[in-house]
Design an enzyme around this catalytic site. Structure first.
Site, PDB file in Angstrom:
ATOM      1  N   ASP A   1      31.780  30.403  51.805  1.00 22.85           N
ATOM      2  CA  ASP A   1      31.776  29.472  52.941  1.00 22.85           C
ATOM      3  C   ASP A   1      31.048  30.144  54.095  1.00 22.85           C
ATOM      4  O   ASP A   1      30.703  31.336  53.992  1.00 22.85           O
ATOM      5  CB  ASP A   1      33.220  29.082  53.340  1.00 22.85           C
ATOM      6  CG  ASP A   1      33.268  27.637  53.838  1.00 22.85           C
ATOM      7  OD1 ASP A   1      32.476  27.294  54.749  1.00 22.85           O
ATOM      8  OD2 ASP A   1      34.068  26.842  53.318  1.00 22.85           O
ATOM      9  N   ILE A   2      30.844  29.404  55.196  1.00 19.60           N
ATOM     10  CA  ILE A   2      30.106  30.009  56.319  1.00 19.60           C
ATOM     11  C   ILE A   2      30.996  30.878  57.201  1.00 19.60           C
ATOM     12  O   ILE A   2      30.510  31.621  58.031  1.00 19.60           O
ATOM     13  CB  ILE A   2      29.388  28.950  57.197  1.00 19.60           C
ATOM     14  CG1 ILE A   2      30.352  27.833  57.577  1.00 19.60           C
ATOM     15  CG2 ILE A   2      28.151  28.396  56.509  1.00 19.60           C
ATOM     16  CD1 ILE A   2      29.821  26.911  58.647  1.00 19.60           C
TER      17      ILE A   2
ATOM     18  N   TYR B   1      26.123  10.035  57.239  1.00 20.91           N
ATOM     19  CA  TYR B   1      26.747  10.637  56.050  1.00 20.91           C
ATOM     20  C   TYR B   1      26.443   9.795  54.811  1.00 20.91           C
ATOM     21  O   TYR B   1      26.020  10.312  53.771  1.00 20.91           O
ATOM     22  CB  TYR B   1      28.255  10.732  56.306  1.00 20.91           C
ATOM     23  CG  TYR B   1      29.104  11.157  55.137  1.00 20.91           C
ATOM     24  CD1 TYR B   1      28.952  12.413  54.549  1.00 20.91           C
ATOM     25  CD2 TYR B   1      30.100  10.300  54.643  1.00 20.91           C
ATOM     26  CE1 TYR B   1      29.762  12.796  53.487  1.00 20.91           C
ATOM     27  CE2 TYR B   1      30.913  10.687  53.592  1.00 20.91           C
ATOM     28  CZ  TYR B   1      30.738  11.924  53.018  1.00 20.91           C
ATOM     29  OH  TYR B   1      31.546  12.310  51.972  1.00 20.91           O
TER      30      TYR B   1
ATOM     31  N   ILE C   1      40.451  11.325  50.158  1.00 24.06           N
ATOM     32  CA  ILE C   1      41.290  12.235  49.369  1.00 24.06           C
ATOM     33  C   ILE C   1      42.482  12.698  50.217  1.00 24.06           C
ATOM     34  O   ILE C   1      42.304  13.182  51.338  1.00 24.06           O
ATOM     35  CB  ILE C   1      40.482  13.473  48.895  1.00 24.06           C
ATOM     36  CG1 ILE C   1      39.188  13.052  48.174  1.00 24.06           C
ATOM     37  CG2 ILE C   1      41.346  14.371  48.012  1.00 24.06           C
ATOM     38  CD1 ILE C   1      39.367  12.346  46.869  1.00 24.06           C
TER      39      ILE C   1
ATOM     40  N   GLY D   1      37.076  24.433  52.483  1.00 24.63           N
ATOM     41  CA  GLY D   1      37.365  23.065  52.921  1.00 24.63           C
ATOM     42  C   GLY D   1      38.477  22.399  52.132  1.00 24.63           C
ATOM     43  O   GLY D   1      39.080  23.008  51.239  1.00 24.63           O
ATOM     44  N   GLN D   2      38.713  21.121  52.444  1.00 24.89           N
ATOM     45  CA  GLN D   2      39.851  20.397  51.863  1.00 24.89           C
ATOM     46  C   GLN D   2      39.782  20.361  50.336  1.00 24.89           C
ATOM     47  O   GLN D   2      40.730  20.742  49.658  1.00 24.89           O
ATOM     48  CB  GLN D   2      39.893  18.955  52.403  1.00 24.89           C
ATOM     49  CG  GLN D   2      41.138  18.189  51.975  1.00 24.89           C
ATOM     50  CD  GLN D   2      40.972  16.668  52.007  1.00 24.89           C
ATOM     51  OE1 GLN D   2      39.864  16.154  52.138  1.00 24.89           O
ATOM     52  NE2 GLN D   2      42.077  15.958  51.890  1.00 24.89           N
TER      53      GLN D   2
HETATM   54  C1  AKB Z   1      35.013  10.364  54.929  1.00 21.63           C
HETATM   55  O1  AKB Z   1      35.934   9.659  55.358  1.00 21.63           O
HETATM   56  O2  AKB Z   1      33.959  10.553  55.539  1.00 21.63           O
HETATM   57  C2  AKB Z   1      35.182  10.985  53.553  1.00 21.63           C
HETATM   58  C3  AKB Z   1      34.600  10.143  52.470  1.00 21.63           C
HETATM   59  C4  AKB Z   1      35.199   8.821  52.158  1.00 21.63           C
HETATM   60  O3  AKB Z   1      33.660  10.546  51.836  1.00 21.63           O
HETATM   61  N1  AKB Z   1      36.550  11.249  53.290  1.00 21.63           N
END
Ligand code: AKB
Length: 317
Positions: free
Chosen positions: A35-36, A143, A173, A12-13
């Site tokens: 990774d998967i 999230y 990021i 990932g990034q």
């Molecule tokens: C997102 O935008 O979901 C992520 C974060 C801020 O954790 N880059």
């Protein structure tokens, strides 16, 4: 203790750049990337690599034992925008991987864990500017909920079982090597790609949406720094606020126009606007600065210089 490292989500990034940095510091034979799937051939072909689904505790345990791993960086997660499309998948992925790693540490098989949290732990009732370390946290995205709950569990495993888990709340990021995927702050990477390709960007956030952001080099530096700090300096075992700069899409346009004067933008906010509006616009990270000497380096204009130079070179090669 010599570190034998496993990176979960290494394609990932952030995982991919972290893998290179940790290989540089500890040596190729000390760092196992996983990774998967084989989505990042640069990572797959540049050292030890395993296909690993960290949602499966048995596969994870087998991998840890095979390489005698003592340190894990758990970089796999479903981010804010994708999480809103697949709420239960985001919950399952983000929580099960964390529990699987924490439990191996509780049983003594892993000695140190890095687990990233995010500014998504904050919500609309949080103070918006210079958001303090300890404040109201009512995240409204799946999230954000997983990151907030994860923080509580990290602190719990540290307090109850002595698990050495360390965490920082990443802002958005920005990087040029690997694309981010499924986040709300992704616009701040995409804008540079589209600036080079089309001299134009259709932005999914409104022009004055201010969010905390950071260049990848700073993010990697912070990650390495918190993991290298003596355990006694890590006073916060949920997750540290971490900050570099804050800016809006409009600020980015002004910065890009210094290089590409005909660059244009159109604002068409979508469902991600509501997510962005629920997050802080700036973060107070004095604890990280005091406890383990965190200091950022890159300004918005530095980031623009770096992004445009590196992406242009990548496109032409
Ligand atoms: C997102 O935008 O979901 C992520 C974060 C801020 O954790 N880059």
């Amino acid at each position: 203790m010599k570190s034998k490292i496993l990176i979960i989500g290494a394609c990932g990034q952030i995982g991919s750049e972290l893998t290179h940095k940790l290989r540089e510091i500890h040596g190729d034979d000390q760092v196992v990337a996983s990774d998967i799937s084989y989505t990042n051939l640069d990572i797959v072909n540049s050292g030890l690599f395993e296909i690993l689904d960290a949602q499966d505790p048995t596969s994870l345990k087998v991998c840890i034992e095979k390489y005698e791993i003592n340190t894990v960086y758990l970089m796999a997660a479903m981010l804010s925008a994708t999480g809103e499309k697949f709420p239960m998948k985001a919950w399952d992925l983000n929580m099960s991987t964390l529990f699987n790693v924490l439990d191996l540490a509780k049983n003594g098989q892993i000695k140190k864990i890095f687990w990233p949290s995010s500014i998504a732990v904050f919500g609309p009732t949080t103070p918006k500017t210079e958001t303090p370390q300890y404040t109201i946290m009512e995240p409204t995205t799946v999230y954000g909920i997983t990151k907030q709950v994860g923080e509580r569990w990290c602190e719990y495993y540290f307090n109850k079982y002595g698990v050495d888990v360390r965490s920082i709340r990443y802002p958005g990021i920005i990087s040029w090597k690997t694309l981010p995927g499924g986040g709300t702050t992704d616009y701040a990477v995409d804008i540079y790609h589209k600036a080079i390709a089309n001299n134009h960007y259709d932005c999914f956030l409104s022009e004055n949406t201010e969010l905390p952001m950071m260049y990848m080099e700073d993010a990697i530096k912070a990650t390495v720094q918190i993991m290298e700090a003596p355990a006694s300096s890590i006073k916060i075992r949920s997750s540290y606020n971490l900050s570099a700069i804050s800016f809006t899409p409009k600020d980015m346009v002004a910065s890009i126009k210094k290089h590409l004067k005909d660059f244009t933008i159109e604002y068409n906010p979508d469902f991600r606007q509501e997510i962005a509006d629920s997050w802080p616009s700036s973060i107070d990270d004095q604890d990280a600065r005091k406890d383990w000497n965190w200091k950022h380096q890159f300004s918005l204009d530095d980031i623009t210089d770096n992004m445009l130079t590196n992406l242009t070179a990548k496109v032409s090669s």
